[in-house]
Each structure stands twice: as C-alpha cells, then as structure tokens.
Design a protein around this motif. Structure first.
Motif, PDB file in Angstrom:
ATOM      1  N   LEU A 213     -16.089  14.517  34.406  1.00 26.88           N
ATOM      2  CA  LEU A 213     -17.475  14.925  34.627  1.00 26.88           C
ATOM      3  C   LEU A 213     -17.717  15.322  36.075  1.00 26.88           C
ATOM      4  N   GLU A 214     -17.133  14.561  36.979  1.00 24.07           N
ATOM      5  CA  GLU A 214     -17.352  14.774  38.410  1.00 24.07           C
ATOM      6  C   GLU A 214     -17.029  16.207  38.829  1.00 24.07           C
ATOM      7  N   SER A 215     -16.025  16.800  38.206  1.00 22.71           N
ATOM      8  CA  SER A 215     -15.636  18.165  38.569  1.00 22.71           C
ATOM      9  C   SER A 215     -16.498  19.222  37.874  1.00 22.71           C
ATOM     10  N   GLU A 216     -17.347  18.795  36.955  1.00 23.82           N
ATOM     11  CA  GLU A 216     -18.123  19.749  36.159  1.00 23.82           C
ATOM     12  C   GLU A 216     -19.614  19.748  36.465  1.00 23.82           C
ATOM     13  N   VAL A 217     -20.116  18.744  37.148  1.00 28.68           N
ATOM     14  CA  VAL A 217     -21.569  18.584  37.289  1.00 28.68           C
ATOM     15  C   VAL A 217     -22.017  18.752  38.739  1.00 28.68           C
ATOM     16  N   ASP A 218     -23.326  18.873  38.901  1.00 23.73           N
ATOM     17  CA  ASP A 218     -23.902  19.081  40.233  1.00 23.73           C
ATOM     18  C   ASP A 218     -24.595  17.823  40.773  1.00 23.73           C
ATOM     19  N   PHE A 219     -24.184  16.656  40.300  1.00 20.69           N
ATOM     20  CA  PHE A 219     -24.715  15.403  40.841  1.00 20.69           C
ATOM     21  C   PHE A 219     -23.542  14.518  41.251  1.00 20.69           C
ATOM     22  N   ASP A 220     -23.834  13.533  42.089  1.00 17.57           N
ATOM     23  CA  ASP A 220     -22.784  12.657  42.620  1.00 17.57           C
ATOM     24  C   ASP A 220     -22.479  11.515  41.661  1.00 17.57           C
ATOM     25  N   ILE A 221     -21.211  11.153  41.585  1.00 15.21           N
ATOM     26  CA  ILE A 221     -20.760  10.031  40.769  1.00 15.21           C
ATOM     27  C   ILE A 221     -19.952   9.095  41.663  1.00 15.21           C
ATOM     28  N   TYR A 222     -20.338   7.827  41.676  1.00 17.54           N
ATOM     29  CA  TYR A 222     -19.648   6.816  42.480  1.00 17.54           C
ATOM     30  C   TYR A 222     -19.311   5.619  41.593  1.00 17.54           C
ATOM     31  N   SER A 223     -18.382   4.800  42.073  1.00 16.60           N
ATOM     32  CA  SER A 223     -18.079   3.565  41.364  1.00 16.60           C
ATOM     33  C   SER A 223     -18.300   2.378  42.288  1.00 16.60           C
ATOM     34  N   VAL A 224     -18.598   1.243  41.672  1.00 16.23           N
ATOM     35  CA  VAL A 224     -18.715  -0.030  42.381  1.00 16.23           C
ATOM     36  C   VAL A 224     -17.893  -1.042  41.598  1.00 16.23           C
ATOM     37  N   ASP A 225     -16.927  -1.655  42.263  1.00 12.29           N
ATOM     38  CA  ASP A 225     -16.124  -2.710  41.651  1.00 12.29           C
ATOM     39  C   ASP A 225     -16.913  -4.012  41.776  1.00 12.29           C
ATOM     40  N   VAL A 226     -17.306  -4.578  40.638  1.00 17.20           N
ATOM     41  CA  VAL A 226     -18.177  -5.769  40.669  1.00 17.20           C
ATOM     42  C   VAL A 226     -17.488  -6.980  41.295  1.00 17.20           C
ATOM     43  N   ASP A 227     -16.159  -7.000  41.266  1.00 17.49           N
ATOM     44  CA  ASP A 227     -15.436  -8.113  41.882  1.00 17.49           C
ATOM     45  C   ASP A 227     -15.366  -7.969  43.402  1.00 17.49           C
ATOM     46  N   ARG A 228     -15.319  -6.739  43.878  1.00 17.51           N
ATOM     47  CA  ARG A 228     -15.265  -6.494  45.325  1.00 17.51           C
ATOM     48  C   ARG A 228     -16.649  -6.469  45.955  1.00 17.51           C
ATOM     49  N   SER A 229     -17.663  -6.160  45.168  1.00 12.06           N
ATOM     50  CA  SER A 229     -19.040  -6.063  45.673  1.00 12.06           C
ATOM     51  C   SER A 229     -19.997  -6.851  44.776  1.00 12.06           C
ATOM     52  N   PRO A 230     -19.798  -8.178  44.702  1.00 12.54           N
ATOM     53  CA  PRO A 230     -20.652  -8.970  43.806  1.00 12.54           C
ATOM     54  C   PRO A 230     -22.124  -8.948  44.206  1.00 12.54           C
ATOM     55  N   GLU A 231     -22.407  -8.732  45.491  1.00  9.53           N
ATOM     56  CA  GLU A 231     -23.812  -8.691  45.918  1.00  9.53           C
ATOM     57  C   GLU A 231     -24.533  -7.478  45.333  1.00  9.53           C
ATOM     58  N   LEU A 232     -23.832  -6.350  45.204  1.00  6.74           N
ATOM     59  CA  LEU A 232     -24.447  -5.176  44.574  1.00  6.74           C
ATOM     60  C   LEU A 232     -24.658  -5.405  43.088  1.00  6.74           C
ATOM     61  N   ALA A 233     -23.672  -5.989  42.441  1.00  9.28           N
ATOM     62  CA  ALA A 233     -23.806  -6.300  41.018  1.00  9.28           C
ATOM     63  C   ALA A 233     -24.994  -7.236  40.796  1.00  9.28           C
ATOM     64  N   GLY A 234     -25.154  -8.200  41.677  1.00  8.00           N
ATOM     65  CA  GLY A 234     -26.279  -9.125  41.581  1.00  8.00           C
ATOM     66  C   GLY A 234     -27.607  -8.440  41.841  1.00  8.00           C
ATOM     67  N   ARG A 235     -27.630  -7.547  42.807  1.00  7.05           N
ATOM     68  CA  ARG A 235     -28.865  -6.835  43.165  1.00  7.05           C
ATOM     69  C   ARG A 235     -29.411  -6.061  41.969  1.00  7.05           C
ATOM     70  N   TYR A 236     -28.502  -5.526  41.144  1.00  9.84           N
ATOM     71  CA  TYR A 236     -28.918  -4.722  39.991  1.00  9.84           C
ATOM     72  C   TYR A 236     -28.709  -5.441  38.659  1.00  9.84           C
ATOM     73  N   ASN A 237     -28.533  -6.752  38.712  1.00  8.15           N
ATOM     74  CA  ASN A 237     -28.414  -7.583  37.507  1.00  8.15           C
ATOM     75  C   ASN A 237     -27.371  -7.050  36.520  1.00  8.15           C
ATOM     76  N   VAL A 238     -26.204  -6.698  37.033  1.00 11.29           N
ATOM     77  CA  VAL A 238     -25.126  -6.213  36.172  1.00 11.29           C
ATOM     78  C   VAL A 238     -24.505  -7.415  35.472  1.00 11.29           C
ATOM     79  N   ASN A 239     -24.731  -7.504  34.172  1.00 13.31           N
ATOM     80  CA  ASN A 239     -24.209  -8.615  33.376  1.00 13.31           C
ATOM     81  C   ASN A 239     -23.043  -8.218  32.484  1.00 13.31           C
ATOM     82  N   ALA A 240     -22.800  -6.922  32.374  1.00 11.01           N
ATOM     83  CA  ALA A 240     -21.709  -6.415  31.542  1.00 11.01           C
ATOM     84  C   ALA A 240     -21.139  -5.167  32.197  1.00 11.01           C
TER      85      ALA A 240
END
Length: 102
Positions: free
Chosen positions: A42-69
């Motif tokens: 998708l990243e090579s086909e679309v005009d918006f940005d796509i990023y990833s967040v590893d929940v184990d490396r950035s648990p504070e971000l996962a917590g900030r957005y209530n990522v439960n799954a």
C-alpha cells in the motif's frame, strides 16, 4: 515502512497535516506478520504516510492509545485519531476507511 518511537510519533503523526496510518504491531504476532506485506504494498501506491509502532519497544505509545490487541491500525487526519481497525485487514478495507477521511 518506518518504525516510529515515542519521540518521532508526535512529529510524524500528530503534527502531520494529512492522513496517516499507524500500524501498532509486535514481532511475535502472526496476524501482524500477514498484515505487514499488505501495508508495505500500500505504501508504494497511496498518497498518505504509513508508519509502524512496535508495542513491545514503545509500550507508552500503545498505552496512550489503549492498544489491547495487535495488529491495530489507527487512522489520523491532521493529527487527530479518526478510526481504529483491529485485527488483520484486507487491503480493500483499509483503502475504504481512508477514503472516508478524504
């Protein structure tokens, strides 16, 4: 697909004026491994940005957005969270959700 840490997240996502998809995932997650190639394609086909967040490396971000799954894909527009897709998603579903934000 660039992986963001907490410091980069605010700059690349919250200060972005466009649409951004953030994939919250983990290396041990089977559905995440299936989702990654779809997002990379998708990243090579679309005009918006796509990023990833590893929940184990950035648990504070996962917590900030209530990522439960993982995977959890969050769509932001002008720095505001607009929608969350939980679990593996087909390319067409992701594109439909992005279209709703345009």
């Amino acid at each position: 697909m660039k992986e963001l840490n907490t410091q980069e997240f605010d700059t690349h996502v919250l200060e972005n004026e466009g649409i951004v998809l953030v994939d919250f995932s983990a290396t041990w997650c089977g559905p995440c491994k299936m989702q990654k190639p779809i997002l990379e394609e998708l990243e090579s086909e679309v005009d918006f940005d796509i990023y990833s967040v590893d929940v184990d490396r950035s648990p504070e971000l996962a917590g900030r957005y209530n990522v439960n799954a993982v995977p959890s894909m969050m769509l932001f527009k002008k720095g505001t969270l607009k929608n969350t897709l939980v679990g593996f998603q087909a390319k067409e579903v992701i594109l439909e959700e992005v279209e709703k934000l345009k």
